[in-house]
Scaffold this motif. Structure first.
Motif, mmCIF file in Angstrom:
data_model
loop_
_atom_site.group_PDB
_atom_site.id
_atom_site.type_symbol
_atom_site.label_atom_id
_atom_site.label_comp_id
_atom_site.label_asym_id
_atom_site.label_seq_id
_atom_site.Cartn_x
_atom_site.Cartn_y
_atom_site.Cartn_z
ATOM 1 N N UNK A 93 12.637 27.637 -12.933
ATOM 2 C CA UNK A 93 13.408 27.446 -14.213
ATOM 3 C C UNK A 93 14.304 28.719 -14.493
ATOM 4 N N UNK A 94 15.422 28.299 -14.889
ATOM 5 C CA UNK A 94 16.472 29.228 -15.237
ATOM 6 C C UNK A 94 16.895 28.943 -16.589
ATOM 7 N N UNK A 95 17.618 29.845 -17.520
ATOM 8 C CA UNK A 95 18.032 29.737 -18.654
ATOM 9 C C UNK A 95 18.761 28.255 -18.972
ATOM 10 N N UNK A 96 19.549 27.945 -18.149
ATOM 11 C CA UNK A 96 20.523 26.728 -18.384
ATOM 12 C C UNK A 96 20.139 25.522 -17.431
ATOM 13 N N UNK A 97 18.970 25.624 -16.480
ATOM 14 C CA UNK A 97 18.914 24.507 -15.634
ATOM 15 C C UNK A 97 17.402 24.716 -15.250
ATOM 16 N N UNK A 98 16.878 23.543 -14.646
ATOM 17 C CA UNK A 98 15.616 23.496 -14.095
ATOM 18 C C UNK A 98 15.829 22.977 -12.811
ATOM 19 N N UNK A 99 15.570 23.477 -11.596
ATOM 20 C CA UNK A 99 15.410 22.974 -10.392
ATOM 21 C C UNK A 99 14.086 22.249 -9.880
ATOM 22 N N UNK A 100 14.083 20.906 -9.613
ATOM 23 C CA UNK A 100 12.740 20.362 -9.225
ATOM 24 C C UNK A 100 12.694 19.973 -7.800
ATOM 25 N N UNK A 101 11.391 20.436 -7.324
ATOM 26 C CA UNK A 101 11.382 20.071 -5.680
ATOM 27 C C UNK A 101 9.961 19.507 -5.588
ATOM 28 N N UNK A 102 10.220 18.281 -5.054
ATOM 29 C CA UNK A 102 8.789 17.282 -4.819
ATOM 30 C C UNK A 102 8.804 17.266 -3.303
ATOM 31 N N UNK A 103 7.740 17.619 -2.622
ATOM 32 C CA UNK A 103 7.329 17.248 -1.521
ATOM 33 C C UNK A 103 6.199 16.104 -1.193
ATOM 34 N N UNK A 104 6.653 15.424 -0.293
ATOM 35 C CA UNK A 104 5.781 13.951 -0.211
ATOM 36 C C UNK A 104 5.031 14.132 1.229
ATOM 37 N N UNK A 105 3.936 13.709 1.572
ATOM 38 C CA UNK A 105 3.275 13.657 2.618
ATOM 39 C C UNK A 105 2.954 12.157 3.044
ATOM 40 N N UNK A 130 0.862 -0.991 0.090
ATOM 41 C CA UNK A 130 -0.217 -0.014 0.075
ATOM 42 C C UNK A 130 0.793 1.136 -0.170
ATOM 43 N N UNK A 131 0.726 2.040 -1.046
ATOM 44 C CA UNK A 131 1.283 3.365 -1.206
ATOM 45 C C UNK A 131 1.085 4.222 0.192
ATOM 46 N N UNK A 132 2.261 4.598 0.790
ATOM 47 C CA UNK A 132 1.837 5.539 1.989
ATOM 48 C C UNK A 132 2.396 7.002 1.849
ATOM 49 N N UNK A 133 2.764 7.312 0.621
ATOM 50 C CA UNK A 133 3.289 8.973 0.375
ATOM 51 C C UNK A 133 2.177 9.424 -0.853
ATOM 52 N N UNK A 134 2.035 10.640 -0.686
ATOM 53 C CA UNK A 134 1.266 11.498 -1.679
ATOM 54 C C UNK A 134 2.078 12.512 -1.867
ATOM 55 N N UNK A 135 1.910 13.088 -2.997
ATOM 56 C CA UNK A 135 2.510 14.465 -3.401
ATOM 57 C C UNK A 135 1.946 15.687 -2.720
ATOM 58 N N UNK A 136 2.489 16.351 -1.787
ATOM 59 C CA UNK A 136 2.077 17.390 -1.076
ATOM 60 C C UNK A 136 2.445 18.754 -1.916
ATOM 61 N N UNK A 137 3.527 18.765 -2.814
ATOM 62 C CA UNK A 137 3.719 19.933 -3.711
ATOM 63 C C UNK A 137 4.710 19.516 -4.639
ATOM 64 N N UNK A 138 4.714 19.972 -5.857
ATOM 65 C CA UNK A 138 5.557 19.769 -6.831
ATOM 66 C C UNK A 138 5.879 20.836 -7.846
ATOM 67 N N UNK A 139 7.082 21.405 -7.873
ATOM 68 C CA UNK A 139 7.346 22.742 -8.384
ATOM 69 C C UNK A 139 8.490 22.483 -9.096
ATOM 70 N N UNK A 140 8.758 23.503 -10.105
ATOM 71 C CA UNK A 140 10.085 23.594 -10.782
ATOM 72 C C UNK A 140 10.450 25.008 -10.938
#
Length: 127
Positions: free
Chosen positions: A63-75, A51-61
Protein backbone atom coordinates in the motif's frame (compact mmCIF):
# COMPACT_ATOMS: atom_id res chain seq x y z
CA UNK A 1 23.67 -52.58 -12.61
CA UNK A 2 21.58 -51.86 -15.68
CA UNK A 3 18.48 -53.14 -13.89
CA UNK A 4 19.14 -50.79 -10.96
CA UNK A 5 19.49 -47.81 -13.32
CA UNK A 6 16.23 -48.77 -15.05
CA UNK A 7 14.46 -49.06 -11.69
CA UNK A 8 15.71 -45.62 -10.59
CA UNK A 9 14.56 -44.11 -13.89
CA UNK A 10 11.14 -45.74 -13.54
CA UNK A 11 10.71 -44.55 -9.95
CA UNK A 12 11.74 -40.99 -10.81
CA UNK A 13 9.26 -40.94 -13.69
CA UNK A 14 6.46 -41.99 -11.34
CA UNK A 15 7.19 -39.42 -8.66
CA UNK A 16 4.93 -36.45 -8.52
CA UNK A 17 6.13 -33.30 -10.29
CA UNK A 18 4.96 -29.84 -9.26
CA UNK A 19 5.25 -26.73 -11.36
CA UNK A 20 6.76 -23.74 -9.59
CA UNK A 21 4.37 -21.16 -8.14
CA UNK A 22 3.29 -18.59 -10.72
CA UNK A 23 2.01 -15.06 -10.54
CA UNK A 24 -1.72 -14.90 -11.17
CA UNK A 25 -3.17 -12.61 -13.79
CA UNK A 26 -5.79 -10.36 -12.19
CA UNK A 27 -9.15 -10.28 -13.93
CA UNK A 28 -11.13 -8.02 -11.60
CA UNK A 29 -11.02 -6.33 -8.18
CA UNK A 30 -14.15 -5.64 -6.14
CA UNK A 31 -14.46 -3.61 -2.96
CA UNK A 32 -17.28 -2.14 -0.95
CA UNK A 33 -17.28 1.41 0.47
CA UNK A 34 -15.27 1.65 3.67
CA UNK A 35 -14.13 -1.95 3.40
CA UNK A 36 -10.51 -2.91 3.76
CA UNK A 37 -11.07 -6.20 1.93
CA UNK A 38 -10.43 -6.54 -1.77
CA UNK A 39 -12.11 -9.43 -3.54
CA UNK A 40 -9.62 -10.18 -6.31
CA UNK A 41 -10.67 -12.46 -9.16
CA UNK A 42 -7.70 -14.11 -10.86
CA UNK A 43 -7.23 -16.49 -13.76
CA UNK A 44 -6.43 -19.90 -12.34
CA UNK A 45 -6.58 -23.29 -13.94
CA UNK A 46 -8.91 -26.26 -14.11
CA UNK A 47 -8.91 -29.67 -15.71
CA UNK A 48 -11.26 -30.31 -18.64
CA UNK A 49 -13.77 -31.82 -16.17
CA UNK A 50 -13.81 -28.59 -14.12
CA UNK A 51 -11.62 -29.57 -11.14
CA UNK A 52 -9.77 -26.50 -9.91
CA UNK A 53 -6.02 -27.10 -10.15
CA UNK A 54 -4.69 -23.90 -8.58
CA UNK A 55 -4.57 -22.81 -4.97
CA UNK A 56 -3.39 -19.54 -3.51
CA UNK A 57 0.23 -19.80 -2.42
CA UNK A 58 0.33 -16.17 -1.27
CA UNK A 59 -1.72 -12.98 -1.54
CA UNK A 60 -0.36 -9.61 -0.53
CA UNK A 61 -0.81 -5.91 -1.11
CA UNK A 62 1.81 -3.19 -0.99
CA UNK A 63 0.00 0.00 0.00
CA UNK A 64 1.19 3.44 -1.04
CA UNK A 65 -0.61 6.78 -0.61
CA UNK A 66 -1.93 6.86 -4.19
CA UNK A 67 -1.94 3.17 -5.19
CA UNK A 68 -2.14 -0.43 -4.06
CA UNK A 69 0.04 -3.09 -5.70
CA UNK A 70 -1.56 -6.56 -5.48
CA UNK A 71 0.46 -9.75 -5.89
CA UNK A 72 -1.22 -13.17 -5.95
CA UNK A 73 0.89 -16.31 -6.37
CA UNK A 74 -0.82 -19.56 -7.40
CA UNK A 75 0.34 -23.11 -6.82
CA UNK A 76 -0.57 -26.00 -9.12
CA UNK A 77 -2.24 -28.62 -6.91
CA UNK A 78 -3.15 -31.25 -9.51
CA UNK A 79 -0.52 -33.99 -9.53
CA UNK A 80 1.44 -34.75 -12.67
CA UNK A 81 3.51 -37.90 -12.86
CA UNK A 82 5.80 -36.91 -15.72
CA UNK A 83 7.12 -33.37 -16.20
CA UNK A 84 6.72 -33.66 -19.98
CA UNK A 85 2.94 -33.85 -19.48
CA UNK A 86 2.91 -30.48 -17.68
CA UNK A 87 2.66 -28.44 -20.87
CA UNK A 88 0.08 -30.73 -22.47
CA UNK A 89 -2.13 -31.37 -19.46
CA UNK A 90 -3.87 -28.02 -19.30
CA UNK A 91 -3.28 -24.32 -19.90
CA UNK A 92 -1.97 -23.20 -16.51
CA UNK A 93 -3.35 -19.83 -15.52
CA UNK A 94 -5.92 -19.47 -18.24
CA UNK A 95 -9.02 -21.58 -17.78
CA UNK A 96 -10.73 -20.88 -14.47
CA UNK A 97 -11.64 -17.80 -12.49
CA UNK A 98 -11.11 -17.96 -8.74
CA UNK A 99 -11.53 -15.39 -5.99
CA UNK A 100 -8.93 -14.36 -3.44
CA UNK A 101 -9.44 -11.94 -0.55
CA UNK A 102 -6.72 -9.44 0.25
CA UNK A 103 -7.03 -7.35 3.41
CA UNK A 104 -5.67 -3.79 3.32
CA UNK A 105 -4.42 -1.72 6.24
CA UNK A 106 -6.88 1.01 5.28
CA UNK A 107 -9.81 1.22 2.82
CA UNK A 108 -8.93 1.49 -0.87
CA UNK A 109 -10.69 4.85 -1.26
CA UNK A 110 -9.57 6.65 -4.42
CA UNK A 111 -6.30 4.77 -4.75
CA UNK A 112 -5.61 2.98 -8.00
CA UNK A 113 -4.91 -0.77 -8.13
CA UNK A 114 -1.89 -2.24 -9.92
CA UNK A 115 -0.64 -5.78 -10.38
CA UNK A 116 2.77 -6.85 -9.12
CA UNK A 117 4.34 -6.07 -12.50
CA UNK A 118 3.15 -2.47 -12.44
CA UNK A 119 0.20 -2.86 -14.80
CA UNK A 120 -2.86 -0.87 -13.78
CA UNK A 121 -6.02 -2.88 -13.11
CA UNK A 122 -8.88 -1.00 -14.75
CA UNK A 123 -11.55 -3.55 -13.88
CA UNK A 124 -12.07 -2.28 -10.30
CA UNK A 125 -15.67 -2.38 -9.06
CA UNK A 126 -16.57 -0.17 -6.09
CA UNK A 127 -19.67 -1.69 -4.51
Amino acid sequence: MLAAAALILLLSACTEHRAPDSMAAIHRVETSPGSRTLKVTVFGDATPDGKLCTAVASAEADELPDRVDVKIMLRDVCPVTLPIWETNRHGFGSTALQEVEVVLQRPLGGRKVFDAQGGRIFNVVHG
